[in-house]
Enzyme design. Structure first.
Site, PDB file in Angstrom:
ATOM      1  N   GLU A 199       0.808  -1.219   0.000  1.00  0.00           N
ATOM      2  CA  GLU A 199       0.000   0.000   0.000  1.00  0.00           C
ATOM      3  C   GLU A 199       0.844   1.273   0.000  1.00  0.00           C
ATOM      4  O   GLU A 199       0.437   2.288  -0.565  1.00  0.00           O
ATOM      5  CB  GLU A 199      -0.920   0.002   1.224  1.00  0.00           C
ATOM      6  CG  GLU A 199      -2.026  -1.037   1.187  1.00  0.00           C
ATOM      7  CD  GLU A 199      -3.101  -0.706   0.173  1.00  0.00           C
ATOM      8  OE1 GLU A 199      -3.422   0.485   0.014  1.00  0.00           O
ATOM      9  OE2 GLU A 199      -3.611  -1.644  -0.468  1.00  0.00           O
ATOM     10  N   ASP A 217      -7.194   6.133  -9.680  1.00  0.00           N
ATOM     11  CA  ASP A 217      -7.779   4.800  -9.858  1.00  0.00           C
ATOM     12  C   ASP A 217      -9.298   4.806  -9.756  1.00  0.00           C
ATOM     13  O   ASP A 217      -9.922   3.750  -9.624  1.00  0.00           O
ATOM     14  CB  ASP A 217      -7.200   3.829  -8.830  1.00  0.00           C
ATOM     15  CG  ASP A 217      -7.436   4.269  -7.381  1.00  0.00           C
ATOM     16  OD1 ASP A 217      -8.056   5.337  -7.181  1.00  0.00           O
ATOM     17  OD2 ASP A 217      -6.999   3.555  -6.460  1.00  0.00           O
ATOM     18  N   THR A 222      -6.881   8.560  -1.666  1.00  0.00           N
ATOM     19  CA  THR A 222      -6.468   7.377  -0.913  1.00  0.00           C
ATOM     20  C   THR A 222      -5.572   7.853   0.211  1.00  0.00           C
ATOM     21  O   THR A 222      -4.651   8.648  -0.015  1.00  0.00           O
ATOM     22  CB  THR A 222      -5.709   6.384  -1.812  1.00  0.00           C
ATOM     23  OG1 THR A 222      -6.588   5.899  -2.826  1.00  0.00           O
ATOM     24  CG2 THR A 222      -5.185   5.208  -1.008  1.00  0.00           C
TER      25      THR A 222
END
Length: 412
Positions: A199, A217, A222
């Site tokens: 990650e 994405d 994120t």
């Protein structure tokens, strides 16, 4: 091509050698074999009680035995030879609770294992396996499927032989919580470091509370220790919980916008100040604890419940956890359902290695359905590598690659 032999005692002390298929039978003399496992340190994945510890299978008493806990699933018994030695022969005498599928393995470090013998047609009794050609400091019986519907696994003896008693070379032994699952604190830490390598491209997951960016994405921003996303509800849940624990915090003003953008990649109402506010909040120990608690509540705990129900050891538990982080718990359920169409889980009497291969196949198939996840190296060069090395307990040292970067976790 391996030859499996069973030695059966006949009257008058005569022994006959029976060869179970896999090739032409060639009798091998054991005259030069030296017993190298007698009274060596042995441990097991589980024991039925104090009278059935692993050492009972390596002592000089042929009537004592090792016995695992009852139930389906994978269990093992491991012998430490003290130093790397050649292992040419392994002899096992089973109790009534034998393994139908098992592997005899050797290892230099107690973490990465090489098969020297594999069978899916074990029938109990005595298995005398010769010409194995293995070497290692450790010898392990990895039992993956029971031969009987009840009980676990049990051995009266497991003996390893080599051509000499002199060690070839010394190595540093593996250590740690060996047979523990991810509910063990150190094993969970290993899992979190593995997640962080995929990650955040680091093992230092605690340094990622302040991380935030848009990866393009389709999930919006994120952020945080497992990639909470503004477009997939989990970031909204994190900020909601932070506001519950600390009303009026620096992120509270963005809750209406987070509700609006949930389900999209939009930044409407978040820019330009949201990323700075997230980084500021990340210095707050309360927000850090919220991230950890929400990670566990949303991903770790549900994955662990499913993995334990399926009878998976630490590697399988991690595979479920990683799938939940990327695909959500509903995605994990779908991947699991696909794997169960191909193979039985250990709790259902299936072979754990076979099942995990099916699960990882289903996982990579799911990843390839999304452009942002088409790079499957977090499975192929990490989880799949651990599985190929039969490291079902995620015992260190661990080495792997993610997206081309190499990582290592040392033995405890």
């Amino acid at each position: 091509m391996r030859i499996r032999r069973r030695t059966l005692a006949l009257g008058g002390g005569i022994a006959v050698l029976l060869c179970v298929p896999l090739g032409i039978s060639v009798a091998a003399s054991a005259n030069n074999d030296v017993l190298i496992s007698r009274d060596r340190a042995a441990i097991a994945s589980s024991v039925r009680g104090a009278d059935w510890v692993a050492g009972k299978a390596t002592d000089a008493d042929s009537s004592s035995r090792w016995a695992s806990t009852d139930g389906p699933g994978t269990q093992w018994v491991r012998i430490d030879l003290g130093a790397v030695q050649a292992v040419d022969r392994v002899r096992m005498r089973w109790d009534q609770t034998y393994a139908k599928s098992y592997r005899v393995q050797t290892s230099l470090d107690g973490s990465n294992w090489n098969d020297v013998y594999v069978t899916r047609s074990g029938d109990g009794g005595t298995d005398d396996l010769k010409r194995l050609g293995g070497s290692g400091r450790y010898v392990r019986l990895l039992a993956t499927q029971r031969g009987r519907e009840r009980g676990g696994y049990s051995l009266f003896e497991i003996k390893a032989y080599g051509p000499r008693a002199t060690p070839l070379r010394a190595v540093t032994p593996a250590s740690g919580s060996l047979a523990a699952g991810l509910d063990d604190g150190r094993k969970k830490e290993t899992a979190l470091e593995l997640i962080a390598s995929a990650e955040n491209s680091t093992l230092s997951w605690r340094e990622q509370y302040a991380y935030i960016e848009d990866l393009g994405d389709g999930r919006g921003y994120t952020a945080g220790i497992v990639g909470f996303c503004s477009g997939t509800s989990d970031m909204l849940d994190v900020v909601n919980e932070y506001n519950r624990r600390k009303p009026g915090n620096v992120l509270s003003a963005y809750l209406p916008a987070l509700r609006t953008v949930d389900g999209s990649d939009s930044h409407a109402g978040l820019d330009p100040g949201f990323t700075a506010a997230w980084k500021e909040a990340a210095r707050d120990p309360i927000f850090q604890k919220v991230q950890e608690d929400e990670r566990d509540w949303m991903y770790f705990d549900p994955a662990m419940r499913m993995a334990r129900a399926d009878g998976l050891r630490a590697l399988g538990q991690f595979a479920y956890f990683d799938a939940a982080v990327m695909h959500g718990v509903s995605g994990l359920r779908g991947i699991r359902a696909e794997a169960l169409r191909e193979s039985k889980a250990p709790a259902l009497g299936g072979d754990e290695i076979t099942y995990l291969n099916a699960f990882l196949d289903a996982r990579t198939d799911e990843m390839r359905t999304e452009e942002a996840h088409r790079d499957t190296t977090r499975v192929d060069t990490a989880q799949r590598q651990f599985l190929r090395r039969s490291n079902l307990d995620l015992t260190g040292p661990l080495t792997w690659k993610v997206y081309g970067d190499s990582y290592r976790i040392a033995a405890d």
